[in-house]
Enzyme design. Structure first.
Site, short mmCIF file in Angstrom:
data_model
loop_
_atom_site.label_atom_id
_atom_site.label_comp_id
_atom_site.label_asym_id
_atom_site.label_seq_id
_atom_site.Cartn_x
_atom_site.Cartn_y
_atom_site.Cartn_z
N GLU A 113 0.64 -1.09 -0.03
CA GLU A 113 -0.17 -0.18 -0.08
C GLU A 113 0.70 1.43 -0.01
OE1 GLU A 113 -4.01 -1.67 2.13
OE2 GLU A 113 -2.69 -0.26 3.34
N CYS A 142 4.47 -6.40 8.31
CA CYS A 142 5.56 -6.19 9.18
C CYS A 142 5.51 -7.25 10.26
CB CYS A 142 5.43 -4.90 9.65
SG CYS A 142 6.38 -4.05 11.15
N CYS A 146 2.85 -4.25 16.32
CA CYS A 146 2.10 -3.34 17.38
C CYS A 146 0.83 -3.40 17.49
CB CYS A 146 2.79 -1.85 16.76
SG CYS A 146 4.55 -1.83 16.80
N CYS A 149 -1.71 -1.25 15.25
CA CYS A 149 -1.42 -1.10 13.90
C CYS A 149 -1.76 -2.14 13.05
CB CYS A 149 0.02 -1.27 13.80
SG CYS A 149 0.53 -1.16 11.92
N GLY A 189 5.65 -1.77 7.06
CA GLY A 189 6.71 -2.26 7.43
C GLY A 189 7.66 -1.51 8.42
N GLU A 190 8.84 -2.02 8.88
CA GLU A 190 9.95 -1.26 9.64
C GLU A 190 11.03 -0.87 8.44
OE1 GLU A 190 10.77 0.27 12.54
OE2 GLU A 190 12.68 0.47 11.29
N SER A 221 10.87 6.90 9.03
CA SER A 221 10.15 6.55 10.19
C SER A 221 10.60 5.23 10.65
CB SER A 221 8.76 6.83 9.99
OG SER A 221 8.22 6.78 11.21
N SER A 244 8.62 6.31 15.88
CA SER A 244 7.24 6.25 16.45
C SER A 244 7.24 5.90 17.70
CB SER A 244 6.46 5.20 15.61
OG SER A 244 6.43 5.58 14.24
N HIS A 246 5.16 6.22 20.80
CA HIS A 246 3.89 5.89 21.53
C HIS A 246 3.80 5.57 22.76
CE1 HIS A 246 3.02 6.11 17.17
NE2 HIS A 246 3.64 5.34 16.86
N CYS A 364 -2.68 6.76 9.54
CA CYS A 364 -1.55 6.02 9.88
C CYS A 364 -2.16 4.77 10.77
CB CYS A 364 -0.64 6.95 11.13
SG CYS A 364 0.17 8.26 10.19
S1 SF4 Z 1 3.41 0.33 13.70
FE1 SF4 Z 1 5.24 0.26 12.03
S2 SF4 Z 1 6.45 -1.07 13.21
FE2 SF4 Z 1 4.73 -1.29 14.28
S3 SF4 Z 1 3.53 -3.24 13.34
FE3 SF4 Z 1 3.01 -1.16 12.44
S4 SF4 Z 1 4.18 -1.02 10.51
FE4 SF4 Z 1 5.22 -2.30 11.98
#
Ligand code: SF4
Length: 371
Positions: A113, A142, A146, A149, A189-190, A221, A244, A246, A364
């Site tokens: 995406e 990913c 999290c 997410c 993704g990271e 990011s 990020s 949080h 986000c």
């Molecule tokens: S917030 Fe970022 S690092 Fe965390 S699961 Fe979602 S995509 Fe992965």
């Protein structure tokens, strides 16, 4: 280079089958440096890499046959050994606020995406209103999981190549018929779990032979992978870094971002202090306000202390509902304002980020590969 990969097991009714496809390295798995090395290995002058990149990224060539200033033998070899297989937009949604979300299908069928966020209003050329920001994915899915997410809940499919990350920007530019001014690697993704391809993509986006976007308009990011932060600090370019966060207490961060338990906040803080000292660049801390989860005064106090220690700017984000039970819900705007005022009173430079594209699940935390 040709490999056979078992992609997965398809189940239809009572039948199951293993799907095997033939894949090979293709153009989008390469960055500029990789292309230069390949040209050298093929006894071609190094400027061929720039020439081919300009065709692919600036002149939107659909195939090598269009590259008429390349020798025919090189075009044939490229087509055979390094096929150019563009991403195709499988779906495109347009938000009420003009944000566009794309589901792009890559050559092996994997979907990622991408979100495009045009500047608001109708300002004159060169004003902030003319910005076109693209939020790109660095991985399909990913692995970090999290809890707030949607991408994390779906798990990791695979990492993307440098060209596959850059290709997302090209698709958006073509769709809007204008140049992209800013890119954030903040989609699925990271990025630091795919560091080399991410950096290769940033360099492609920055390169005059490709997208020519200024390094200060390119932001990566991370959720806080410390080794990646240290590597970025040593890179010569002025790419921007966002983290990020949080949660600024370990217990809460472990709960919200369980994939980061091996990256403690104390080490993250030291890495960001070091990044600031080595690069001279200010980091942004992204903080999604989750009502009654991370918005207590004690949470904000911990955030202020973390931001002060790292000399970071804080971006507060409204929470976007991804249907995660127990992960909170959108803080009322009054609470968001209060939180921002609290941080500012503590001497922290703070912005409240307006959520865009929420009606098309483009904001986000909402990217989950299901446009
Ligand atoms: S917030 Fe970022 S690092 Fe965390 S699961 Fe979602 S995509 Fe992965």
């Amino acid at each position: 280079m040709r490999n056979n990969f078992v992609l997965g097991i398809g189940i239809t009714g009572l039948q199951s089958c293993t799907v095997t496809i033939d894949t090979m390295q293709d153009f989008l798995s390469y960055d500029l440096e990789g292309l230069r090395l390949l040209m050298a290995a093929w006894d071609q002058p190094s400027w061929r890499a720039r020439q081919i990149s300009a065709w692919v990224w600036q002149r939107d060539a659909a195939d090598y046959a269009a590259m008429t200033d390349l020798p025919a033998s090189l075009r044939e070899r490229l087509a055979t050994e390094l096929p150019l297989r563009r991403a195709a937009a499988a779906e495109r949604r347009v938000s009420r606020d003009a944000t566009r979300k794309y589901l792009l299908r890559l050559a092996d069928g994997v979907a990622v995406e991408t979100v495009a966020i045009p500047g608001t209003g109708g300002g004159s050329s060169g004003s902030a209103d003319q910005r076109l920001t693209v939020c790109v994915s660095s991985q399909a899915g990913c692995a970090l999981g999290c809890v707030f997410c949607a991408t994390g809940r779906a798990g990791l499919t695979r990492s993307l190549g440098a060209g596959e990350i850059a290709e997302q920007v090209r698709v958006v530019s073509e769709d809007f018929s204008r140049v992209v001014t800013n890119v954030v690697v903040m989609g699925q993704g990271e990025p630091f779990a795919n560091y080399d391809a991410t950096l290769g993509a940033l360099r492609l986006l920055n390169s005059p032979e490709a997208f020519n976007i200024g390094a200060r308009h390119l932001t990566v990011s991370t959720s806080g992978l410390i080794a990646g932060i240290a590597r970025l600090a040593a890179e010569p370019e002025q790419f921007r870094l966002a983290v990020s966060l949080h949660a600024a207490t370990q217990e809460l961060r472990d709960r919200l971002m369980p994939g980061l338990r091996g990256q403690p906040l104390t080490a993250l803080r030291e890495a960001l202090i070091d990044y600031r000292a080595r690069s001279g660049r200010r980091v942004s801390l992204e903080y999604v306000l989750l009502r009654d989860v991370n918005d207590h005064e004690s949470d904000l106090d911990a955030l202020a202390n973390f931001a002060r220690a790292t000399q970071a700017h804080v971006n507060l984000l409204p929470y976007n509902d991804t249907g995660t039970k127990g992960s909170g819900s959108l803080s009322p705007s009054a609470r968001t304002r209060e939180a921002a005022e609290f941080l500012r009173a503590a001497g922290i430079e703070t912005s409240v980020r307006r959520s865009r594209g929420e009606d098309i699940a483009a904001a986000c935390g909402q990217l989950a590969g299901s446009a």
